[in-house]
Design an enzyme around this catalytic site. Structure first.
Site, PDB file in Angstrom:
ATOM      1  N   PRO A  85       0.832  -1.210   0.000  1.00 43.69           N
ATOM      2  CA  PRO A  85       0.000   0.000   0.000  1.00 43.69           C
ATOM      3  C   PRO A  85       0.861   1.251   0.000  1.00 43.69           C
ATOM      4  O   PRO A  85       1.873   1.322   0.692  1.00 43.69           O
ATOM      5  CB  PRO A  85      -0.784  -0.129   1.315  1.00 43.69           C
ATOM      6  N   ARG A 141      -0.632   4.823  -1.738  1.00 41.17           N
ATOM      7  CA  ARG A 141      -1.717   5.812  -1.719  1.00 41.17           C
ATOM      8  C   ARG A 141      -2.646   5.588  -0.526  1.00 41.17           C
ATOM      9  O   ARG A 141      -3.086   6.537   0.125  1.00 41.17           O
ATOM     10  CB  ARG A 141      -2.507   5.686  -3.017  1.00 41.17           C
ATOM     11  N   CYS A 155       0.351  28.099 -17.832  1.00 38.67           N
ATOM     12  CA  CYS A 155      -0.060  28.499 -19.186  1.00 38.67           C
ATOM     13  C   CYS A 155      -0.639  27.318 -19.948  1.00 38.67           C
ATOM     14  O   CYS A 155      -0.133  26.924 -21.011  1.00 38.67           O
ATOM     15  CB  CYS A 155       1.126  29.102 -19.929  1.00 38.67           C
TER      16      CYS A 155
END
Length: 470
Positions: A324, A326, A398
């Site tokens: 594990p 995340r 941008c």
């Protein structure tokens, strides 16, 4: 606004806005997150204080929540497999986010650390993590990375191709490793289980870059290839089927395929692999509608599956490891931004969408642009108006695709200088951060018991210019 032109989803988001501003979804926000007169606090610290001290953008990690989630995986899987007489190793997947402090926390809570590059190896070395508590992954390891792992005594190197198996053996020979001090190796298997929230994070499909497929006997050939090298020790097989998986079915199917492969290798060679790694990919909640995977229930389901399939195959249950990343760090972290430009835009359908620009964006959270990932955000420094506006949270880059959250409800009086908090950003935010437009990477701040600590400092312009030798 022409509310009749709103989509059903936009109508739902706008209607839910005031209630979501007035409360916190406990399964989305860090465990110590609370509201104090409408302002967000974490580990007893008002976010306005954190911004005053550390600036924005900043990643804020709830240390206690991280440790609690590490223990949840450790204890749940060990408890589920203990009746079978099987040990379980939990490797924290460093790719999600790794720093010296994070590596130390993981090991202090009884976990090991999975790395996939020389840079990640450098971090665990700096943290003083013992080599046996470290694994090395990666689909294209360099000789330097393999040598570093071998010299560091890592607990396992996960081979990703037939040629890499030979490269590991060759490198081990050049370093004087023999059968007496063989290098521990696992082989990454592609089991054909398609799981995960986006095709780019579904990693057990046959047509992709990771692992060796069960189709055509490639995986079996790879395992035999490891056995053919005296200076390599075959620990077992590894399979990682995807990311952000919120149902146990795929994990059960994967476990069955891995046990079947183990049995086949034993039948053909007489060698019974002592370990299987079932990977990671456990889903978390990013928005209130998500349901995170139940870790304790999943652990028991996998233990039951392994026991029944092993009995069916008339074999034993091997040592298990999981990865594990995340699921440990993701829910523990928020990102704080400062609001800048606010621009109401009327669409062709007559819908007014309020564009709220923040001082970060795709450079510190690329996941929405890459995977159309969804997030939860809120005004964090004050209660805000009860009336909501349909907003789009955008960055300062941008790019028209520099969108953190496509549609969300924010208080109608949102203003420049306000603080926005985005939840569940612990995984892949800072670790995938870039310097696009030469924006400086944010710091990582930990909070615990009313105190904040910098564990990764904010980049400076000097940091950028130090690399520019022109």
């Amino acid at each position: 606004m022409n509310t009749a032109a709103l989509t059903p989803e936009e109508t739902r988001i706008l209607a839910a806005g005031p209630s979501q501003q007035a409360e916190l979804a406990a399964h989305v926000w860090p465990s110590t997150a609370t509201l104090d007169d409408g302002a967000l606090t974490l580990a007893g610290i008002n976010v306005a204080e954190l911004v005053e001290q550390h600036g924005t953008p900043s990643f804020i990690i709830d240390e206690q929540h991280f440790r609690d989630r590490a223990r949840l995986f450790r204890d749940s899987f060990r408890h589920a497999f203990q009746p079978l007489g099987v040990d379980v190793d939990v490797y924290y997947a460093g790719k999600s986010f790794l720093s010296v402090a994070i590596a130390k926390w993981a090991v202090e809570e009884g976990l090991r650390v999975d790395t996939c590059t020389g840079g990640e190896l450098a971090i665990v070395e700096r943290a003083g993590i013992p080599g046996e508590a470290v694994g090395l992954h990666g689909n294209n390891k360099s000789v330097a990375e393999i040598s570093r792992a071998i010299n560091g005594g890592v607990g396992r190197i996960v081979a990703d191709s037939l040629s890499e198996i030979d490269l590991i053996a060759q490198t081990a020979r050049s370093l004087g490793r023999t059968e007496a001090d063989s290098v521990p190796v696992m082989v990454r298997i592609t089991t054909g289980i398609h799981a995960g929230g986006h095709e780019f994070i579904s990693t057990a499909r046959e047509d992709q870059k990771f692992g060796l497929s069960l189709v055509g006997g490639q995986a079996l050939e790879a395992l035999k290839r490891v056995l053919s090298h005296p200076n390599l020790k075959l620990l077992g097989a590894h399979a990682h089927i995807g990311s952000q998986i919120q149902d146990s079915t795929a994990f059960e199917l994967n476990a069955r395929k891995m046990l079947e492969l183990r049995k086949t290798l034993s039948t053909e060679t007489g060698y019974l692999m002592p370990e299987l790694d079932l990977g990671g990919g456990y889903g978390i909640a990013y928005v209130p509608e998500d349901q995170p995977i139940d870790v304790s229930k999943l652990a028991q389901t996998l233990a039951d599956t392994m026991q029944s399939v092993a009995a069916e195959l008339k074999t034993s249950v091997p040592r298990i490891s999981i990865e594990p990343g995340r699921a440990i760090v993701g829910p523990t972290t928020i990102t704080l931004y400062t609001v800048g430009t606010i621009k109401p835009v009327t669409t062709d359908e007559g819908v007014v969408r309020t564009y709220v620009s923040i001082d970060g964006g795709m450079s510190d959270n690329i996941r929405p642009a890459l995977y159309d990932a969804k997030y939860t955000a809120r005004l964090a420094n004050r209660p805000g108006a009860t009336e909501a506006v349909l907003a789009r949270l955008v960055g300062k880059h941008c790019e028209s695709g520099d969108i953190v959250i496509n549609d969300l409800a924010l208080p109608a009086d949102i203003a420049p200088g306000d603080i926005i908090a985005v939840a569940a950003t612990g995984a892949y935010g800072r670790s995938m951060a870039s310097n696009y437009n030469n924006i400086l990477k944010p710091p990582v701040i930990t909070v615990k018991n009313g105190q904040s600590t910098v564990i990764v400092r904010r980049e400076t312009e000097d940091d950028l210019l130090r690399l520019d030798v022109g």
